[in-house]
Structures are given as structure tokens and as C-alpha cells.
Design a protein around this motif. Sequence first.
Motif, PDB file in Angstrom:
ATOM      1  N   ASP A 165     -97.048 -45.981  24.140  1.00 46.13           N
ATOM      2  CA  ASP A 165     -97.622 -46.428  22.794  1.00 46.13           C
ATOM      3  C   ASP A 165     -97.375 -47.632  22.317  1.00 46.13           C
ATOM      4  N   SER A 166     -95.818 -47.813  22.463  1.00 44.75           N
ATOM      5  CA  SER A 166     -95.184 -49.099  21.880  1.00 44.75           C
ATOM      6  C   SER A 166     -95.051 -50.408  22.684  1.00 44.75           C
ATOM      7  N   ASN A 167     -95.374 -50.067  24.221  1.00 46.04           N
ATOM      8  CA  ASN A 167     -95.468 -51.227  24.898  1.00 46.04           C
ATOM      9  C   ASN A 167     -96.311 -50.835  25.936  1.00 46.04           C
ATOM     10  N   PRO A 168     -97.419 -51.202  25.460  1.00 44.73           N
ATOM     11  CA  PRO A 168     -99.008 -50.852  26.523  1.00 44.73           C
ATOM     12  C   PRO A 168     -98.747 -51.277  27.891  1.00 44.73           C
ATOM     13  N   ALA A 169     -97.879 -52.248  28.442  1.00 41.24           N
ATOM     14  CA  ALA A 169     -97.689 -52.686  29.651  1.00 41.24           C
ATOM     15  C   ALA A 169     -96.878 -51.576  30.575  1.00 41.24           C
ATOM     16  N   THR A 170     -96.185 -50.762  29.962  1.00 48.59           N
ATOM     17  CA  THR A 170     -95.494 -49.797  30.671  1.00 48.59           C
ATOM     18  C   THR A 170     -96.207 -48.648  30.976  1.00 48.59           C
ATOM     19  N   VAL A 171     -96.523 -48.239  32.282  1.00 43.56           N
ATOM     20  CA  VAL A 171     -97.329 -47.010  32.748  1.00 43.56           C
ATOM     21  C   VAL A 171     -96.358 -46.155  33.435  1.00 43.56           C
ATOM     22  N   TYR A 172     -96.447 -44.750  33.066  1.00 48.93           N
ATOM     23  CA  TYR A 172     -95.561 -43.952  34.037  1.00 48.93           C
ATOM     24  C   TYR A 172     -96.663 -43.155  34.891  1.00 48.93           C
ATOM     25  N   ALA A 173     -96.163 -42.689  36.058  1.00 47.50           N
ATOM     26  CA  ALA A 173     -97.000 -41.693  36.962  1.00 47.50           C
ATOM     27  C   ALA A 173     -95.951 -40.569  37.260  1.00 47.50           C
ATOM     28  N   GLY A 174     -96.711 -39.583  37.241  1.00 44.25           N
ATOM     29  CA  GLY A 174     -95.960 -38.419  37.419  1.00 44.25           C
ATOM     30  C   GLY A 174     -96.450 -37.897  38.987  1.00 44.25           C
TER      31      GLY A 174
END
Length: 332
Positions: free
Chosen positions: A137-146
Amino acid sequence: HPTRPQVIFAGTTEGLWVSADGGKPDSWRRMTSQRTVINAVAVHPDRPERILLGVDDVGIMVSVDSGESYEASNAGFINRQVRAVVADKAERGRVYAGVIFDRTNGGLFISEDGGGAWRQSTNGMGARDVYSIYQSDSNPATVYAGTNNGLFRSDDHGRNWAQVKKAQVKAVAKSRKASKLEKDTLVDLQNQVFAIMPFTPIVSAPNSGKGDSQPAPAQSTTSGWMVASTWNGLFITEDEKKGWREIKFAKALNSPGANTAANIKVTAIVTNPKLPGAIFVGTEEGMFVSRDNGVGFQHLALPEAARRIRVVVCDPRDPETIYVGAAAGFFR
């Protein structure tokens, strides 16, 4: 639905259902074939009339008329069992899809046109099954994949990936008090990561425990806290570079029958920034909730039919209102 709060979508093993009246029992309509298995539902943030479904075999299905009709949209896929679908919060038209059980043909896929055409994006990730996706939410460029082999992170909207691992941290300085997480054993996430989401903790005020002071919530915009549901159990972190602490779910239960808690299978988790410290856990034995950062859990009283929970969602307008999708139906 973000612009029509009374509209609720329910993905099931017998198609997609929609209610236009807040989920009332007589308000549901099936919108797809009964043979369609729905794994994920996403409403496009910029174009709320565009609904995306992640399904078995068919891959991605897209509606451009607010969910009244759907068509397959799989240009770029080969074999398709889509477990997660997320629309990018910042880049218009960008959508992420997580594919499982397809080896080198699976992993993370990206669409730049709202779900029309797709391309595989697994640089740095390799051949992985992707079970869950979370965008910061705070840094939309960061995406996590489980994935089926731990947690991966991208800092460029999914173009490149690196596995989330603990950094080699020096011993905690004596002048700084170690946090609760630093005192506990911190680990990396292993095996399947079924869900990953942000968490707003309750932190103690400076004079906590003195006078009438009450715990105060941390600011979600600066918090690095996250909660994950994995094959190995529940985990929480305040900083992924320091590692993850296991939430001892079985030991934390404060309910009759806690001695059998080790056999309880976690099937869903949800958090909400408006409920600091709260973690809702759906299981085969019903719903459990923690209000203290996962230290203790209590069993919520639900109808017998709601015990085998598959999904849990907080109402965005009223976070104390919880929607539960169970094997026997929909509950509120």
C-alpha cells in the motif's frame, strides 16, 4: 464491489455467484457455468465495470459489463490454473495473475491492458507455482508473490524478482532494547505461501502499563508488518529482512478443545488496518480471532454450517462486519 458496496461476488466450485443486496439469502444469482471453478475475483480499480476471474482450466475470464457476462481472456497463457488475480494500484491497466501446477509454463503473469493479453514475468523467480499476490500500500512498486518455495519480492511492479531472505544482521546493540520479534526465533518462509497480507499491530505507548494508558496502533503507512499463511503454519514479521516469527496458533487458542488444536487446518486469514492487532483465521473448525498481534486466539461462535471455512473478508465500510465463505454456503 468498490463503487457498489451492496454487490458481493462469491467464487465457488460451482461457478461465480453475485448478490446485489449485501448477501441476503434470496439475492444470489449464478453468473457463470456451474462447471466453472472460481479461485479468485478482482474488480479493476480504475474501471470498476471490469471484473476479472481466476479459474481452473479456463485461466482468466473477464467481464466488461459489471459482471453480467464473461469471456475467456488468455492470450499468452499455455496451461492455466489461476489461483490469484490482483489489479495494480498505481499503473493503469496492469494486472497480475498467479498460476499453479504448470512448471515452466506457470508462475507470475502480467497484463498491461486490463486482462486482455498476458506475458510470463518470472525473472529471478524461476519455475514456481504462485499461490498469492500482495502489492504494498505504501510503495505500489513493491509486489510480493507467495510461491511453492517461499516468498518472492519485486520492486519494479513485477518485472524482476528476488527471494525474500533474512539479512545477516549483527547482534542487537546493548543500547537498544530488542523487540519481541527479535527475541524470538526468526526464520525464512518455506514451502507454499498461501496468503500474504499487511498487518497493523498494536504497539505499547511509552508509558504502557502505567496509569490509564492503552496500547496505540502503529501507523500502517510506515509499518513493515505482514502476516502469512503457509504450509508450515502462520507467520508474522515487522521487517522481512529480519525474518518471520511463527505464530504458535495451537498454543495460543483460548477455547474449549484447545488440546486438539494441533490438528486444526488453517484455510484463510484476513487483517484490516482499521482493526489494529486483529488477525482473523478461518479453519476447518470455524473462525478464530486474535486482538493482540497473534499472541492469543479465541473461537468465534458461528453456525455449525459455517465451520468449514474457505475464505474470510472484512467489509470495507465496517471492518467489524465479517463475510465468511464456507463449504456449506455464505455467512455474515
